[in-house]
Design an enzyme around this catalytic site. Structure first.
Site, short mmCIF file in Angstrom:
data_model
loop_
_atom_site.label_atom_id
_atom_site.label_comp_id
_atom_site.label_asym_id
_atom_site.label_seq_id
_atom_site.Cartn_x
_atom_site.Cartn_y
_atom_site.Cartn_z
N HIS A 1 0.55 -1.41 0.18
CA HIS A 1 0.08 -0.32 -0.04
C HIS A 1 1.28 1.41 0.16
CE1 HIS A 1 0.67 -0.41 4.38
NE2 HIS A 1 0.60 1.02 4.39
N ASP B 1 0.12 -7.80 1.66
CA ASP B 1 0.51 -6.10 1.52
C ASP B 1 1.93 -6.53 1.13
OD1 ASP B 1 -0.22 -3.44 1.23
OD2 ASP B 1 0.47 -3.60 4.19
N SER C 1 4.72 2.28 7.94
CA SER C 1 4.52 1.11 7.14
C SER C 1 5.53 0.65 6.06
CB SER C 1 3.59 1.27 6.09
OG SER C 1 2.29 2.37 6.66
#
Length: 407
Positions: free
Chosen positions: A110, A140, A213
């Site tokens: 993402h 992911d 992230s």
């Protein structure tokens, strides 16, 4: 005589400094941070966004604020009326780490989703433009490549041997503050999140925020054991619950992305639900356990193997199934075509059957990663593995802003 011989050794032992944990002091991460930071990278992305998308909301005056701060503040002003404007460049932040000296990097999918440009910076301020080798949105993970050689690499650990209570450390760039180190413990293992049934998440209390992230989660011996991916948060910021993708799962995907450009997964073609106390009693189980089959796909491999609605799967390929969340990751990691034994409870009796696992149909992958109008990601559909779980959602992407969350 023995007492006189041991006395000097005992005195020497007492003179040695105690380790920090024995002395009641916090763990010391200084050496770990210094060594591990060399393989960590900061990732900046740019995406062209139409200013006339339906429902777009902006905060007046944000054009004069740095992009990373503007994107962060924009999350707290969804109540403002939409302000039409021309096409603009949306900027995103994330983290990653180098896994090979010739420039292969891992991050979260993402982080680079829909990016037109990806720029990578290392700890020595070298800068490269990265290319996406492949992404696996279902867990992911994204594999990137930069044109460089002789790069420092992260040591890949074994996430399968992690224990609850173990110290772990994250390095990333929360809110653009590069090379920020935060530490905590493993709070739980094999955590199942409903919209991510492929991943047995590592739950930690390490402080991670937007920008973390894709960054690495390290064990105390300096090995990467996970990729920071999600948090539970009612506000969009850290609230004490963060989730990392086990490195064993991520590296399996990375290897397929590197060699084949895509990731294949196993598929059974069943819908499952949790077994509660009442159901356990009715099925003759000693306690609530297993995954109750509520529906069998007429064209799925489970149907061909003889699985029926009402069966309770209690073991898969030698692995016990305690909750519904245990089964999907095991099926997803099974190579299509493999013949796998399953233990089920039917009519109160235990029996073993063999199922030939099929490949997850591509249309199911496209449904999970597709888009709706306005470029918004669709709510994930059930039965990604041919499996649907009934637990309530508690996870949200770090860099996609606040979403509705229930515990």
């Amino acid at each position: 005589m023995l007492q006189r011989l041991c006395a000097p050794l005992y005195a020497l032992f007492l003179a040695l400094p105690l380790p920090s944990w024995a002395a009641g002091q916090p763990a010391d991460f200084t050496v770990l941070v210094e060594q591990a930071s060399r393989a960590v990278v900061n990732i900046s992305t740019t995406q062209r966004v139409s200013g006339h998308e339906k429902g777009q909301r902006t905060m007046p005056g944000l054009e004069d604020i740095p992009p990373e701060l503007r994107d962060f503040l924009d999350r707290f002003f969804d109540h403002l009326p939409a302000t039409p404007r021309g096409d603009r460049r949306a900027h995103g932040l994330g983290s990653g780490f180098i896994i090979s000296p010739d420039g292969y990097l891992l991050t979260a999918a993402h982080v680079v989703k829909d990016a037109d440009e990806i720029v990578v910076h290392d700890a020595e301020r070298h800068e490269w433009t990265a290319k996406v080798v492949g992404t696996d949105a279902l867990i992911d993970v994204a594999l990137l490549k930069v044109d460089a050689t002789n790069l420092p690499t992260a040591r890949i650990g074994n996430s399968d041997v992690l224990k609850v209570g173990q110290w772990v450390l994250a390095i990333g760039q929360p809110f653009g503050l590069d090379y920020t180190a935060t530490a905590g413990i493993v709070s739980a293992l094999g955590r199942s999140l409903p919209n991510d049934t492929y991943v047995p998440f590592i739950q930690t209390d390490v402080a991670v925020n937007p920008g973390n992230s894709g960054g690495p989660l390290y064990s105390m011996d300096g090995a990467v054991v996970g990729i920071n991916s999600q948090i539970y948060s009612p506000s969009g910021g850290y609230a004490g619950l963060s989730f990392a993708i086990p490195i064993s799962v991520a590296m399996e995907a990375a290897e397929q992305l590197k060699t084949r450009g895509r990731v294949t997964r196993g598929w059974l073609g069943i819908t499952i639900q949790q077994v509660n106390q009442d159901l356990a009693h009715s099925f003759g189980l000693d306690r609530p356990r297993g995954a109750l089959v509520s529906k069998v796909d007429i064209q799925g491999p489970a149907r061909n193997a003889g699985l029926q609605a009402g069966d309770v799967v209690v073991a898969y390929d030698g692995h016990p199934i305690d909750t519904t969340g245990d089964l999907p990751p095991l099926v997803g990691r099974t190579h299509p075509g493999a013949k796998v034994p399953m233990v089920i409870i039917r009519d109160g009796k235990e029996q073993t059957m063999t199922v030939t696992v099929a490949e997850l149909p591509r249309e199911m992958t496209e449904t999970r990663t597709g888009k709706s109008k306005g470029g918004k990601t669709k709510t994930p559909e059930p039965a990604l593995l041919g499996l649907t779980v009934t637990d309530l959602p508690i996870g949200e992407r770090l860099d996609n802003g606040p979403r509705g969350v229930r515990v």
